[in-house]
Design a protein around this motif. Structure first.
Motif, PDB file in Angstrom:
ATOM      1  N   ILE A   2      30.415 -15.612  11.030  1.00 44.37           N
ATOM      2  CA  ILE A   2      31.543 -14.654  11.567  1.00 44.37           C
ATOM      3  C   ILE A   2      30.846 -13.872  12.557  1.00 44.37           C
ATOM      4  N   ASP A   3      31.574 -13.816  13.689  1.00 44.35           N
ATOM      5  CA  ASP A   3      31.200 -12.685  14.732  1.00 44.35           C
ATOM      6  C   ASP A   3      32.228 -11.649  14.804  1.00 44.35           C
ATOM      7  N   LEU A   4      31.722 -10.456  14.332  1.00 47.85           N
ATOM      8  CA  LEU A   4      32.945  -9.491  14.160  1.00 47.85           C
ATOM      9  C   LEU A   4      32.792  -8.513  15.391  1.00 47.85           C
ATOM     10  N   VAL A  36      34.562 -17.989  12.439  1.00 43.91           N
ATOM     11  CA  VAL A  36      35.464 -17.015  12.423  1.00 43.91           C
ATOM     12  C   VAL A  36      35.058 -15.965  13.351  1.00 43.91           C
ATOM     13  N   ILE A  37      36.185 -15.400  14.141  1.00 47.19           N
ATOM     14  CA  ILE A  37      35.975 -14.264  15.122  1.00 47.19           C
ATOM     15  C   ILE A  37      36.756 -12.986  14.919  1.00 47.19           C
ATOM     16  N   THR A  38      36.494 -12.013  14.631  1.00 44.61           N
ATOM     17  CA  THR A  38      37.428 -10.908  14.929  1.00 44.61           C
ATOM     18  C   THR A  38      37.467 -10.626  16.267  1.00 44.61           C
ATOM     19  N   ALA A  39      38.719 -10.764  16.880  1.00 40.36           N
ATOM     20  CA  ALA A  39      38.789 -10.411  18.286  1.00 40.36           C
ATOM     21  C   ALA A  39      38.949  -8.885  18.099  1.00 40.36           C
ATOM     22  N   THR A  40      38.027  -8.166  19.179  1.00 43.04           N
ATOM     23  CA  THR A  40      37.932  -6.616  19.023  1.00 43.04           C
ATOM     24  C   THR A  40      38.023  -6.206  20.433  1.00 43.04           C
ATOM     25  N   LEU A  75      40.675 -13.575  14.068  1.00 42.12           N
ATOM     26  CA  LEU A  75      41.390 -12.647  13.163  1.00 42.12           C
ATOM     27  C   LEU A  75      41.543 -11.417  14.277  1.00 42.12           C
ATOM     28  N   PRO A  76      42.495 -10.793  13.892  1.00 41.92           N
ATOM     29  CA  PRO A  76      42.856  -9.332  14.751  1.00 41.92           C
ATOM     30  C   PRO A  76      41.702  -8.253  14.257  1.00 41.92           C
ATOM     31  N   GLY A  77      41.455  -7.410  15.262  1.00 36.49           N
ATOM     32  CA  GLY A  77      40.396  -6.318  15.342  1.00 36.49           C
ATOM     33  C   GLY A  77      40.857  -5.410  16.573  1.00 36.49           C
ATOM     34  N   SER A  78      39.640  -4.496  16.646  1.00 39.54           N
ATOM     35  CA  SER A  78      39.507  -3.727  17.851  1.00 39.54           C
ATOM     36  C   SER A  78      38.280  -2.962  17.687  1.00 39.54           C
ATOM     37  N   GLU A  79      37.739  -2.572  18.807  1.00 36.84           N
ATOM     38  CA  GLU A  79      36.647  -1.751  18.912  1.00 36.84           C
ATOM     39  C   GLU A  79      37.121  -0.430  19.233  1.00 36.84           C
ATOM     40  N   ILE A  80      37.315   0.539  18.016  1.00 32.88           N
ATOM     41  CA  ILE A  80      37.840   1.582  17.984  1.00 32.88           C
ATOM     42  C   ILE A  80      36.912   2.949  18.617  1.00 32.88           C
ATOM     43  N   GLN A  81      37.003   3.468  19.683  1.00 33.39           N
ATOM     44  CA  GLN A  81      36.000   4.427  20.041  1.00 33.39           C
ATOM     45  C   GLN A  81      36.418   5.744  19.490  1.00 33.39           C
ATOM     46  N   LEU A 238      37.582 -10.886   4.512  1.00 34.04           N
ATOM     47  CA  LEU A 238      38.756 -10.695   5.756  1.00 34.04           C
ATOM     48  C   LEU A 238      39.693 -11.886   5.293  1.00 34.04           C
ATOM     49  N   LEU A 239      39.028 -13.026   4.977  1.00 29.26           N
ATOM     50  CA  LEU A 239      39.707 -14.288   4.586  1.00 29.26           C
ATOM     51  C   LEU A 239      40.364 -14.546   3.127  1.00 29.26           C
TER      52      LEU A 239
END
Ligand code: FE2
Length: 243
Positions: A2-4, A36-40, A75-81, A238-239
């Motif tokens: 996984i790349d998160l 698996v990647i979480t798109a961030t 998978l969904p995600g985000s890099e929240i600053q 996550l899965l």
């Protein structure tokens, strides 16, 4: 694997500008062994993407991946600053953030690049997130000058329960010797680490396996296995269908 941390969604932030480039990046990741990647995409003061913005883009990209026969789950995600901890807490409570996998287990958190915006209550913020049953993963502190100059700022975050995401390109020296040295030192001294690519496009993407290979070569097989195991813990969490 996984790349998160990966900016793979086309045309939403400073990641790929076209679907063709996203698919090219996806093929590169699959060849690297990523499943698996979480798109961030970014959620900071100027590009402020929330879950309502992100979810349709993730669904559309998965459709395109399927049509193109690319065996990759995004998978969904985000890099929240955290550019303002009061705003962060408010939006967190409003449940508008897109945490990793659109779950309430792990969240990718980035501190500002400016030391002046490092929140005075950062430790309390980590504890506040942990109290809500989630693990904050702090993105690439080895790339932040103020963390490198004052590592004492980072230790209390780890002590409060944050995990630290080290970027593969830092270990490979692509962000300069200081980021490489700090990333290596952190991996030598702390268990609470996880590797990710923070890929943005085909020019800024080294894959995950070179990171694990680097760790194996410089820090040993046990350390590489430990890092892979921690990432796998996130992947499984996550899965797994929510109860
Ligand atoms: Fe990023």
């Amino acid at each position: 694997m996984i790349d998160l941390h990966c900016h793979i969604l086309p045309g939403v932030d400073d990641g790929p500008t076209s679907l063709a480039e996203s698919l090219k990046l996806a093929r590169f990741c699959v060849a690297d062994g990523i499943t698996v990647i979480t798109a961030t995409p970014h959620c900071h003061s100027s590009i402020h993407l929330l879950r309502a913005d992100i979810l349709p883009h993730v669904a559309a990209l998965n459709q395109e991946l399927q049509s193109a026969g690319i065996p990759l789950t995004v998978l969904p995600g985000s890099e929240i600053q955290v550019f303002d901890s009061t705003i962060y807490r408010r939006e967190f409570e409003e449940d508008v953030f897109c945490h990793l996998g659109d779950r309430h287990t792990f969240t990718l958190m980035e501190f500002s690049w400016q030391e002046a915006l490092f929140p005075a209550d950062s430790v309390e913020l980590i504890e506040w997130i942990r109290d809500r049953g989630m693990t904050p993963i702090v993105a690439h502190p080895e790339r932040h000058v103020f963390f490198r100059e004052q590592p004492a700022l980072l230790q209390p975050l780890v002590d409060a329960g944050a995990w630290i995401q080290i970027t593969v390109d830092s270990l490979l020296g692509n962000f300069g010797p200081e980021a490489k040295a700090f990333g290596e030192q952190f991996l030598r001294t702390h268990r609470e680490a996880i590797l990710a690519t923070d890929s943005h496009n085909m020019k800024r993407c080294s894959g995950l396996s070179p990171g694990y290979a680097w760790v194996q070569k410089h820090l040993g097989s046990d350390r590489a296995r430990d890092l892979a195991g921690r990432a796998d813990q996130v992947r499984i969490s996550l899965l797994t269908p929510p109860v």
